[in-house]
Design a protein around this motif. Sequence first.
Motif, PDB file in Angstrom:
ATOM      1  N   ARG A  34      -4.708 -12.018  -3.480  1.00  0.00           N
ATOM      2  CA  ARG A  34      -4.602 -10.963  -4.483  1.00  0.00           C
ATOM      3  C   ARG A  34      -6.001 -10.497  -4.842  1.00  0.00           C
ATOM      4  O   ARG A  34      -6.898 -11.316  -5.071  1.00  0.00           O
ATOM      5  CB  ARG A  34      -3.876 -11.488  -5.736  1.00  0.00           C
ATOM      6  CG  ARG A  34      -3.437 -10.385  -6.685  1.00  0.00           C
ATOM      7  CD  ARG A  34      -2.634 -10.956  -7.827  1.00  0.00           C
ATOM      8  NE  ARG A  34      -3.502 -11.482  -8.881  1.00  0.00           N
ATOM      9  CZ  ARG A  34      -3.056 -12.078  -9.983  1.00  0.00           C
ATOM     10  NH1 ARG A  34      -1.769 -12.270 -10.153  1.00  0.00           N
ATOM     11  NH2 ARG A  34      -3.905 -12.507 -10.891  1.00  0.00           N
ATOM     12  N   HIS A  65      -3.146  -6.424  -2.840  1.00  0.00           N
ATOM     13  CA  HIS A  65      -3.082  -7.601  -1.983  1.00  0.00           C
ATOM     14  C   HIS A  65      -3.756  -7.284  -0.658  1.00  0.00           C
ATOM     15  O   HIS A  65      -3.553  -6.208  -0.085  1.00  0.00           O
ATOM     16  CB  HIS A  65      -1.637  -8.026  -1.733  1.00  0.00           C
ATOM     17  CG  HIS A  65      -0.928  -8.511  -2.960  1.00  0.00           C
ATOM     18  ND1 HIS A  65      -0.856  -9.843  -3.305  1.00  0.00           N
ATOM     19  CD2 HIS A  65      -0.270  -7.841  -3.937  1.00  0.00           C
ATOM     20  CE1 HIS A  65      -0.168  -9.969  -4.431  1.00  0.00           C
ATOM     21  NE2 HIS A  65       0.191  -8.764  -4.833  1.00  0.00           N
ATOM     22  N   ARG A 105      -3.637 -14.562   2.729  1.00  0.00           N
ATOM     23  CA  ARG A 105      -3.135 -13.514   1.839  1.00  0.00           C
ATOM     24  C   ARG A 105      -3.790 -13.743   0.483  1.00  0.00           C
ATOM     25  O   ARG A 105      -3.718 -14.828  -0.061  1.00  0.00           O
ATOM     26  CB  ARG A 105      -1.611 -13.555   1.709  1.00  0.00           C
ATOM     27  CG  ARG A 105      -1.073 -12.524   0.704  1.00  0.00           C
ATOM     28  CD  ARG A 105       0.448 -12.565   0.581  1.00  0.00           C
ATOM     29  NE  ARG A 105       1.096 -11.883   1.692  1.00  0.00           N
ATOM     30  CZ  ARG A 105       1.688 -12.492   2.698  1.00  0.00           C
ATOM     31  NH1 ARG A 105       1.715 -13.818   2.754  1.00  0.00           N
ATOM     32  NH2 ARG A 105       2.247 -11.800   3.672  1.00  0.00           N
ATOM     33  N   GLU A 155       1.510  -4.239  -4.726  1.00  0.00           N
ATOM     34  CA  GLU A 155       2.776  -4.785  -5.197  1.00  0.00           C
ATOM     35  C   GLU A 155       2.504  -5.377  -6.579  1.00  0.00           C
ATOM     36  O   GLU A 155       2.272  -6.562  -6.723  1.00  0.00           O
ATOM     37  CB  GLU A 155       3.320  -5.837  -4.229  1.00  0.00           C
ATOM     38  CG  GLU A 155       4.759  -6.228  -4.502  1.00  0.00           C
ATOM     39  CD  GLU A 155       5.264  -7.200  -3.450  1.00  0.00           C
ATOM     40  OE1 GLU A 155       6.245  -6.873  -2.769  1.00  0.00           O
ATOM     41  OE2 GLU A 155       4.673  -8.296  -3.324  1.00  0.00           O
ATOM     42  N   ARG A 201       4.055  -2.425  -0.253  1.00  0.00           N
ATOM     43  CA  ARG A 201       4.134  -3.446   0.789  1.00  0.00           C
ATOM     44  C   ARG A 201       5.016  -3.019   1.957  1.00  0.00           C
ATOM     45  O   ARG A 201       4.703  -3.301   3.117  1.00  0.00           O
ATOM     46  CB  ARG A 201       4.668  -4.751   0.184  1.00  0.00           C
ATOM     47  CG  ARG A 201       4.759  -5.906   1.161  1.00  0.00           C
ATOM     48  CD  ARG A 201       5.139  -7.183   0.445  1.00  0.00           C
ATOM     49  NE  ARG A 201       5.146  -8.314   1.343  1.00  0.00           N
ATOM     50  CZ  ARG A 201       5.346  -9.572   0.958  1.00  0.00           C
ATOM     51  NH1 ARG A 201       5.542  -9.844  -0.325  1.00  0.00           N
ATOM     52  NH2 ARG A 201       5.347 -10.551   1.839  1.00  0.00           N
ATOM     53  N   ASN A 202       6.103  -2.320   1.684  1.00  0.00           N
ATOM     54  CA  ASN A 202       7.047  -1.944   2.738  1.00  0.00           C
ATOM     55  C   ASN A 202       6.562  -0.771   3.585  1.00  0.00           C
ATOM     56  O   ASN A 202       7.140  -0.492   4.629  1.00  0.00           O
ATOM     57  CB  ASN A 202       8.416  -1.620   2.139  1.00  0.00           C
ATOM     58  CG  ASN A 202       9.073  -2.832   1.504  1.00  0.00           C
ATOM     59  OD1 ASN A 202       8.821  -3.963   1.923  1.00  0.00           O
ATOM     60  ND2 ASN A 202       9.898  -2.602   0.494  1.00  0.00           N
ATOM     61  N   TYR A 209      -2.157  -3.506   0.483  1.00  0.00           N
ATOM     62  CA  TYR A 209      -1.011  -2.851  -0.138  1.00  0.00           C
ATOM     63  C   TYR A 209      -0.982  -3.168  -1.626  1.00  0.00           C
ATOM     64  O   TYR A 209      -1.687  -4.076  -2.118  1.00  0.00           O
ATOM     65  CB  TYR A 209       0.303  -3.277   0.532  1.00  0.00           C
ATOM     66  CG  TYR A 209       0.628  -4.745   0.410  1.00  0.00           C
ATOM     67  CD1 TYR A 209       1.328  -5.245  -0.687  1.00  0.00           C
ATOM     68  CD2 TYR A 209       0.261  -5.651   1.410  1.00  0.00           C
ATOM     69  CE1 TYR A 209       1.636  -6.588  -0.800  1.00  0.00           C
ATOM     70  CE2 TYR A 209       0.568  -6.997   1.311  1.00  0.00           C
ATOM     71  CZ  TYR A 209       1.258  -7.464   0.204  1.00  0.00           C
ATOM     72  OH  TYR A 209       1.553  -8.801   0.093  1.00  0.00           O
ATOM     73  N   ASN A 223      -4.108  -5.957   6.296  1.00  0.00           N
ATOM     74  CA  ASN A 223      -3.143  -5.138   5.565  1.00  0.00           C
ATOM     75  C   ASN A 223      -3.577  -5.073   4.106  1.00  0.00           C
ATOM     76  O   ASN A 223      -3.880  -6.116   3.505  1.00  0.00           O
ATOM     77  CB  ASN A 223      -1.734  -5.742   5.622  1.00  0.00           C
ATOM     78  CG  ASN A 223      -1.085  -5.594   6.981  1.00  0.00           C
ATOM     79  OD1 ASN A 223      -1.627  -4.938   7.863  1.00  0.00           O
ATOM     80  ND2 ASN A 223       0.066  -6.202   7.156  1.00  0.00           N
ATOM     81  N   VAL A 282       3.165  -0.360   4.426  1.00  0.00           N
ATOM     82  CA  VAL A 282       1.828  -0.615   4.940  1.00  0.00           C
ATOM     83  C   VAL A 282       1.832  -0.646   6.470  1.00  0.00           C
ATOM     84  O   VAL A 282       2.779  -1.132   7.104  1.00  0.00           O
ATOM     85  CB  VAL A 282       1.270  -1.938   4.365  1.00  0.00           C
ATOM     86  CG1 VAL A 282       2.020  -3.153   4.914  1.00  0.00           C
ATOM     87  CG2 VAL A 282      -0.222  -2.054   4.642  1.00  0.00           C
TER      88      VAL A 282
END
Length: 263
Positions: free
Chosen positions: A234, A162, A232, A158, A129-130, A156, A154, A132
Amino acid sequence: MTVKTALAAAIIGLAAPLLWAEEEERWYQVELLIFENPDYGTESPEQWPTYPSLSSRTPVITIDEPGTAGEPDDVEVVSPDIDAANRPTPFEPLSPEEQQLMAERTELERTRGFRILYHQAWMQPVPGRNEVIPIRIRGGDQYGQQSELQGYVNLYVERYLHLVTDLQLVRYAQTDNPFRLIDEGESAGPDALEPFPGLSLGEQSPRMQTAGVTQVDNRYYVATESVRLQQRRRMRSTELHYLDNPEFGLLVLITPIEFQDNG
């Protein structure tokens, strides 16, 4: 071996595959099919902004396609470097033969009222996530350097995959006086809608950028409505996912890719 030692060894044994999974680069084929929904003529409870601000993000990753206008000069476009020998070029458009949602696209095109706005597939490593970087999406009719459909996704990892969408379907109206159109609101009517060639919104004054105004000769095109799909979700790989609002929706399929490395 004591019970405590045995338990510690078991925990370490379970954790090792998880740590390896965190470090191992994971590749997926990603496919997006975005479409406009039919106009059923019913009132929607959702309220859309009238004069959207067409903001941009930087840096971005783009899925380059023939005929797509370039990014503004102040937007940094990046593409990850892949050094490993057995890896495809990331974020490169795949051919229709490699796409997996052609049957769904054909069905939408055969069904009255649906309109395809964007359909593309590519391969990519999926970061955490950090790390992306947004993927820039543009589709539908082209309005100078602006597209009818625009925004970002986005993708990513996690613990799970997601997908984050921030997409806008922008409506434009034509007028010879953009400030009169702004004052009159919706009085221009649907017959005023018309695609335009030419200029970028970035060439206008700050006030016009905020209102979403573009000029071609003595004609102006004003963004009168922006329908937003901001979610957002999953994801489960290999499953077809559907996201939508009353105006447009998207299908997304994410398929894991396995590589056989030499050595």
